[in-house]
Design a protein around this motif. Structure first.
Motif, PDB file in Angstrom:
ATOM      1  N   THR A  35       0.870  -1.169   0.000  1.00 62.11           N
ATOM      2  CA  THR A  35       0.000   0.000   0.000  1.00 62.11           C
ATOM      3  C   THR A  35       0.904   1.214   0.000  1.00 62.11           C
ATOM      4  OG1 THR A  35      -1.693  -1.163   1.258  1.00 62.11           O
ATOM      5  CG2 THR A  35      -1.783   1.254   1.279  1.00 62.11           C
ATOM      6  N   LEU A  36       0.729   2.080  -0.976  1.00 58.95           N
ATOM      7  CA  LEU A  36       1.550   3.283  -1.082  1.00 58.95           C
ATOM      8  C   LEU A  36       0.956   4.396  -0.226  1.00 58.95           C
ATOM      9  CD1 LEU A  36       2.076   3.294  -4.950  1.00 58.95           C
ATOM     10  CD2 LEU A  36       3.637   2.428  -3.202  1.00 58.95           C
ATOM     11  N   PRO A  37       1.810   5.197   0.436  1.00 51.85           N
ATOM     12  CA  PRO A  37       1.303   6.345   1.192  1.00 51.85           C
ATOM     13  C   PRO A  37       0.549   7.311   0.265  1.00 51.85           C
ATOM     14  CG  PRO A  37       3.590   5.909   1.771  1.00 51.85           C
ATOM     15  CD  PRO A  37       3.266   5.047   0.583  1.00 51.85           C
ATOM     16  N   ALA A  38      -0.464   7.945   0.797  1.00 56.33           N
ATOM     17  CA  ALA A  38      -1.312   8.847   0.007  1.00 56.33           C
ATOM     18  C   ALA A  38      -0.508   9.948  -0.683  1.00 56.33           C
ATOM     19  CB  ALA A  38      -2.395   9.455   0.893  1.00 56.33           C
ATOM     20  N   SER A  39       0.462  10.529   0.012  1.00 56.67           N
ATOM     21  CA  SER A  39       1.240  11.620  -0.592  1.00 56.67           C
ATOM     22  C   SER A  39       2.081  11.132  -1.767  1.00 56.67           C
ATOM     23  CB  SER A  39       2.143  12.265   0.457  1.00 56.67           C
ATOM     24  OG  SER A  39       3.052  11.311   0.982  1.00 56.67           O
ATOM     25  N   TYR A  40       2.595   9.923  -1.683  1.00 56.48           N
ATOM     26  CA  TYR A  40       3.395   9.387  -2.776  1.00 56.48           C
ATOM     27  C   TYR A  40       2.501   8.995  -3.953  1.00 56.48           C
ATOM     28  CZ  TYR A  40       6.897   6.723  -5.320  1.00 56.48           C
ATOM     29  OH  TYR A  40       7.744   6.248  -6.291  1.00 56.48           O
ATOM     30  N   ARG A  41       1.328   8.458  -3.671  1.00 58.25           N
ATOM     31  CA  ARG A  41       0.351   8.163  -4.727  1.00 58.25           C
ATOM     32  C   ARG A  41       0.010   9.442  -5.483  1.00 58.25           C
ATOM     33  NH1 ARG A  41      -2.652   3.512  -4.682  1.00 58.25           N
ATOM     34  NH2 ARG A  41      -4.435   4.590  -5.570  1.00 58.25           N
ATOM     35  N   ALA A  42      -0.253  10.517  -4.740  1.00 63.36           N
ATOM     36  CA  ALA A  42      -0.596  11.801  -5.368  1.00 63.36           C
ATOM     37  C   ALA A  42       0.555  12.300  -6.240  1.00 63.36           C
ATOM     38  CB  ALA A  42      -0.949  12.830  -4.300  1.00 63.36           C
ATOM     39  N   PHE A  43       1.791  12.133  -5.761  1.00 62.53           N
ATOM     40  CA  PHE A  43       2.976  12.526  -6.527  1.00 62.53           C
ATOM     41  C   PHE A  43       3.039  11.750  -7.844  1.00 62.53           C
ATOM     42  CE2 PHE A  43       7.439  11.516  -7.538  1.00 62.53           C
ATOM     43  CZ  PHE A  43       7.951  12.784  -7.757  1.00 62.53           C
ATOM     44  N   LEU A  44       2.855  10.436  -7.781  1.00 64.47           N
ATOM     45  CA  LEU A  44       2.909   9.634  -9.002  1.00 64.47           C
ATOM     46  C   LEU A  44       1.800  10.007  -9.973  1.00 64.47           C
ATOM     47  CD1 LEU A  44       3.827   6.128  -7.527  1.00 64.47           C
ATOM     48  CD2 LEU A  44       5.289   7.619  -8.924  1.00 64.47           C
ATOM     49  N   LEU A  45       0.614  10.285  -9.454  1.00 67.08           N
ATOM     50  CA  LEU A  45      -0.484  10.695 -10.332  1.00 67.08           C
ATOM     51  C   LEU A  45      -0.238  12.080 -10.941  1.00 67.08           C
ATOM     52  CD1 LEU A  45      -3.547   9.413  -8.283  1.00 67.08           C
ATOM     53  CD2 LEU A  45      -2.717   8.513 -10.478  1.00 67.08           C
ATOM     54  N   SER A  46       0.444  12.941 -10.212  1.00 66.23           N
ATOM     55  CA  SER A  46       0.712  14.294 -10.698  1.00 66.23           C
ATOM     56  C   SER A  46       1.848  14.349 -11.703  1.00 66.23           C
ATOM     57  CB  SER A  46       1.066  15.226  -9.529  1.00 66.23           C
ATOM     58  OG  SER A  46      -0.016  15.359  -8.666  1.00 66.23           O
ATOM     59  N   CYS A  47       2.946  13.635 -11.422  1.00 67.77           N
ATOM     60  CA  CYS A  47       4.086  13.756 -12.338  1.00 67.77           C
ATOM     61  C   CYS A  47       4.740  12.439 -12.717  1.00 67.77           C
ATOM     62  CB  CYS A  47       5.121  14.725 -11.780  1.00 67.77           C
ATOM     63  SG  CYS A  47       6.052  14.127 -10.388  1.00 67.77           S
ATOM     64  N   ASN A  48       4.471  11.362 -11.993  1.00 65.46           N
ATOM     65  CA  ASN A  48       4.998  10.038 -12.324  1.00 65.46           C
ATOM     66  C   ASN A  48       6.520  10.018 -12.434  1.00 65.46           C
ATOM     67  OD1 ASN A  48       4.772   7.294 -12.788  1.00 65.46           O
ATOM     68  ND2 ASN A  48       4.537   7.542 -14.993  1.00 65.46           N
ATOM     69  N   GLY A  49       7.173  10.667 -11.485  1.00 59.81           N
ATOM     70  CA  GLY A  49       8.631  10.655 -11.452  1.00 59.81           C
ATOM     71  C   GLY A  49       9.247  11.701 -12.370  1.00 59.81           C
ATOM     72  N   GLY A  50      10.561  11.634 -12.502  1.00 57.31           N
ATOM     73  CA  GLY A  50      11.292  12.579 -13.333  1.00 57.31           C
ATOM     74  C   GLY A  50      12.520  13.098 -12.606  1.00 57.31           C
ATOM     75  N   ARG A  51      13.110  14.153 -13.165  1.00 57.78           N
ATOM     76  CA  ARG A  51      14.365  14.710 -12.635  1.00 57.78           C
ATOM     77  C   ARG A  51      14.109  16.006 -11.885  1.00 57.78           C
ATOM     78  NH1 ARG A  51      19.213  12.886 -16.476  1.00 57.78           N
ATOM     79  NH2 ARG A  51      18.523  10.728 -16.619  1.00 57.78           N
ATOM     80  N   PRO A  52      14.507  16.045 -10.601  1.00 48.93           N
ATOM     81  CA  PRO A  52      14.212  17.217  -9.773  1.00 48.93           C
ATOM     82  C   PRO A  52      15.272  18.324  -9.863  1.00 48.93           C
ATOM     83  CG  PRO A  52      15.209  15.545  -8.421  1.00 48.93           C
ATOM     84  CD  PRO A  52      15.083  14.958  -9.804  1.00 48.93           C
ATOM     85  N   SER A  53      14.812  19.515  -9.573  1.00 51.63           N
ATOM     86  CA  SER A  53      15.700  20.671  -9.401  1.00 51.63           C
ATOM     87  C   SER A  53      15.077  21.543  -8.318  1.00 51.63           C
ATOM     88  CB  SER A  53      15.810  21.454 -10.708  1.00 51.63           C
ATOM     89  OG  SER A  53      16.632  22.585 -10.514  1.00 51.63           O
ATOM     90  N   PRO A  54      15.826  21.870  -7.270  1.00 48.52           N
ATOM     91  CA  PRO A  54      17.182  21.438  -6.972  1.00 48.52           C
ATOM     92  C   PRO A  54      17.231  19.942  -6.679  1.00 48.52           C
ATOM     93  CG  PRO A  54      16.250  22.571  -5.084  1.00 48.52           C
ATOM     94  CD  PRO A  54      15.242  22.680  -6.192  1.00 48.52           C
ATOM     95  N   ASN A  55      18.472  19.402  -6.636  1.00 53.05           N
ATOM     96  CA  ASN A  55      18.569  17.950  -6.490  1.00 53.05           C
ATOM     97  C   ASN A  55      19.614  17.474  -5.480  1.00 53.05           C
ATOM     98  OD1 ASN A  55      20.904  18.508  -7.907  1.00 53.05           O
ATOM     99  ND2 ASN A  55      20.707  16.739  -9.250  1.00 53.05           N
ATOM    100  N   THR A  56      20.067  18.334  -4.600  1.00 55.26           N
ATOM    101  CA  THR A  56      21.030  17.924  -3.582  1.00 55.26           C
ATOM    102  C   THR A  56      20.290  17.425  -2.343  1.00 55.26           C
ATOM    103  OG1 THR A  56      22.676  19.480  -4.405  1.00 55.26           O
ATOM    104  CG2 THR A  56      22.969  18.695  -2.146  1.00 55.26           C
ATOM    105  N   VAL A  57      20.763  16.291  -1.811  1.00 55.81           N
ATOM    106  CA  VAL A  57      20.134  15.658  -0.653  1.00 55.81           C
ATOM    107  C   VAL A  57      21.192  15.433   0.425  1.00 55.81           C
ATOM    108  CG1 VAL A  57      18.890  13.622   0.187  1.00 55.81           C
ATOM    109  CG2 VAL A  57      18.520  14.422  -2.143  1.00 55.81           C
TER     110      VAL A  57
END
Length: 158
Positions: A35-57
């Protein structure tokens, strides 16, 4: 295939994967019995991954911190190495049960989301380079954020 950007809380993600739908999410959850967390489900439905900017962790306690976040994985991506299910299959014997690979850095280390009851939604950094070709050793995990929203907000410029 989407090529525009998704933005939230100062993070822009260049979408280069096809749009995901609820059926895609349900298929992943059923296939892997998760079961995926609701916030991550919403993220996948909104953009389905990709390359972030900024990207330092920042990876607390990791000797080579910070690292980059090269790509968030998606569903149904043309390139297999961009797909969540490909990484689940690839790392199924190397990751602890209940961890979902959601992204990677440029060296191939994984950012995973815990789907375990004890720390559901927590984001962990999986140091795969430290155990490269040492298949009898599990990679070390480093806590990065308590949840997906905090993880997104923690991305910063170099």
């Amino acid at each position: 295939m989407a090529t525009d950007a998704w933005e939230s809380d100062g993070v822009s993600i260049r979408r280069n994967h096809p749009q995901a739908c609820e059926a895609d999410l349900m298929a992943v959850e059923a296939r892997w019995n998760v079961t995926l967390p609701a916030s991550y489900r919403a993220f996948l439905l909104s953009c389905n991954g990709g390359r972030p900017s900024p990207n330092t962790v920042d990876v607390p306690d990791h000797p080579e911190s910070p690292t980059d976040l090269h790509e968030f994985f998606g569903l149904g991506c043309e390139r297999s190495t961009s797909r969540i299910d490909w990484h689940l299959e690839l790392w199924s014997q190397r990751l602890e049960t209940g961890l979902l690979p959601i992204a990677r850095d440029s060296l191939g280390n994984a950012f995973c989301m815990s789907l375990r009851t004890s720390d559901f939604g927590r984001i962990l950094y999986c140091d795969l380079q430290a155990v490269f070709a040492k298949y009898d050793i599990m990679p070390r995990l480093y806590g990065v954020a308590p949840d997906f929203e905090s993880f997104l907000r923690s991305l910063r410029a170099e």
